[in-house]
Design an enzyme around this catalytic site. Structure first.
Site, PDB file in Angstrom:
ATOM      1  N   GLU A 114       0.822  -1.200   0.000  1.00  0.00           N
ATOM      2  CA  GLU A 114       0.000   0.000   0.000  1.00  0.00           C
ATOM      3  C   GLU A 114       0.859   1.255   0.000  1.00  0.00           C
ATOM      4  O   GLU A 114       1.920   1.311   0.634  1.00  0.00           O
ATOM      5  CB  GLU A 114      -0.972  -0.033   1.184  1.00  0.00           C
ATOM      6  CG  GLU A 114      -1.976  -1.186   1.030  1.00  0.00           C
ATOM      7  CD  GLU A 114      -3.009  -1.260   2.138  1.00  0.00           C
ATOM      8  OE1 GLU A 114      -2.792  -0.656   3.206  1.00  0.00           O
ATOM      9  OE2 GLU A 114      -4.036  -1.929   1.933  1.00  0.00           O
ATOM     10  N   CYS A 364      -1.218   6.005  10.061  1.00  0.00           N
ATOM     11  CA  CYS A 364      -0.022   5.359  10.591  1.00  0.00           C
ATOM     12  C   CYS A 364      -0.377   4.057  11.301  1.00  0.00           C
ATOM     13  O   CYS A 364      -1.243   4.029  12.173  1.00  0.00           O
ATOM     14  CB  CYS A 364       0.667   6.311  11.559  1.00  0.00           C
ATOM     15  SG  CYS A 364       2.163   5.649  12.310  1.00  0.00           S
TER      16      CYS A 364
END
Length: 393
Positions: A114, A364
């Site tokens: 990703e 994150c």
């Protein structure tokens, strides 16, 4: 983290290359930095400046067709088509967040990683993956839960930047900002793939590549100390460290590599890197994820200040981003604020990072690259009555 795995986190393991392509395949020019590209052209009997011309076409214009390189003669173009190709990984799926963040699932062989595009008022940051999965098993990170599969090749790393630049460049009319910063903070531990990460970053910095400032290319590491010691002799880029704990007791549990290279050993290597670096302006970025009642008390803030006393740094406090099955909670705003105030009292530059892209699991610690996570995410969204834009590419 198993003892066997810890024993493998050595300078040799950190720099071991990913498998070479099959012999019958054409050479992918995205696997070469400028020096390697010049050597390739020299082996063809061509002048080295031809490498500069081709590199400019590839990265300045996101060109993957030799026939479009109009300042290259037809004979050379024909030879290039016979010997080489420009092949960036393709996008399997695109997701767009309400805040403008875009996440791409990038096909690398029969797997996916990703890549995340994060636009802001004055910049646009691309978060790039370096491995399929991750071996470090940090307990708060979604990527770690799928384990480690393999290192990405140079072309699969720089290809993420190339693909994103091509997509964003084609969408200029929508007002999207071109990529100004790259952070090696996606899936994987970059220092366990130095052989491929360093040439990819060289292309990011090269004026004939993406031409980014070395202060705008950031490598983040959880503390593979032998590889960090080597990095300073290989390339100069901005450094961020995934610390996440104020003492070894907590860090041993949530960042298991700490059992091999403890905090003081890690910070000592960081200071040595800073001594060699111009990109960091003399200080490192410390990343600290805030886990409710795990590492977010004021006593932890005082311990962190003492821990970092001799390491010039700025501190990013990161709200923890949940994923299915995780045993943690996100710290409340009041606990984060109290933590930050303690650090600022010690005169540390302290920033509470704004969460971006969490509605598409692009924040994150949320990158996973696996279909099973998307299924769980969709169920969670539906239960909350939310919608999400998903586009197959």
């Amino acid at each position: 983290m198993s003892e066997q795995l810890l024993s493998e986190l050595s300078p040799v393991a950190a720099t071991s290359p990913s498998p070479a392509p099959a012999a019958q395949q054409k050479l992918n020019l995205l696997d070469m930095n400028r020096q390697q590209l010049r050597e390739f052209f020299s082996s063809m009997g061509e002048k080295p400046f031809r490498a500069d011309q081709v590199m400019k076409w590839i990265y300045h214009y996101c060109c993957d067709d030799f026939d479009q390189m109009t300042d290259i003669n037809k004979h050379l173009r024909a030879r290039l088509k016979a010997l080489a190709e420009i092949r960036a990984p393709e996008v399997a799926e695109e997701q767009r967040s309400a805040d403008g963040t875009i996440k791409w699932a990038i096909k690398v062989g029969d797997q996916q990683v990703e890549t995340v595009y994060i636009p802001e008022d004055d910049r646009a940051t691309l978060c790039v993956s370096s491995q399929v999965g991750c071996a470090l098993q940090c307990t708060f990170c979604s990527t770690a839960q799928q384990g480690f599969n393999r290192n990405l090749r140079v072309s699969e790393i720089i290809g993420q930047v190339w693909r994103a630049a091509k997509i964003i460049g084609a969408a200029k009319v929508t007002g999207q900002r071109p990529i100004t910063n790259v952070v090696m903070m996606g899936m994987g531990e970059p220092l366990l793939n130095l052989t491929n990460v360093v040439p990819a970053m060289e292309i990011m910095l090269d004026d004939f590549g993406f031409g980014l400032s070395k202060r705008r290319v950031t490598l983040s590491t959880s503390g593979v100390v032998p590889a960090l010691e080597k990095l300073g002799d290989m390339i100069d880029v901005a450094l961020a460290i995934s610390l996440h704990a104020p003492n070894d007791t907590i860090r041993d549990e949530i960042v298991p590599i700490n059992r091999k290279y403890n905090i003081e050993t890690f910070l000592s290597a960081v200071r040595c890197y800073l001594d060699k670096s111009n990109a960091n302006k003399g200080r490192v970025t410390v990343e600290y994820v805030m886990l409710d009642h795990i590492n977010d008390g004021t006593e932890h803030a005082h311990q962190l200040a003492a821990c970092l006393k001799y390491t010039p740094c700025k501190i990013n406090l990161i709200p923890w981003n949940p994923f299915p099955g995780a045993p943690y909670g996100r710290s409340s705003n009041s606990r984060v604020d109290r933590f930050a105030k303690v650090l600022m009292g010690y005169e540390f530059t302290t920033i509470v990072r704004k969460t971006r892209g969490d509605d598409i699991d692009a924040a994150c610690g949320q990158l996973a690259g696996e279909v099973i996570d998307r299924t769980k995410r969709t169920l969670r969204k539906r239960m909350n009555g939310e919608s999400i834009e998903v586009k197959a590419v």
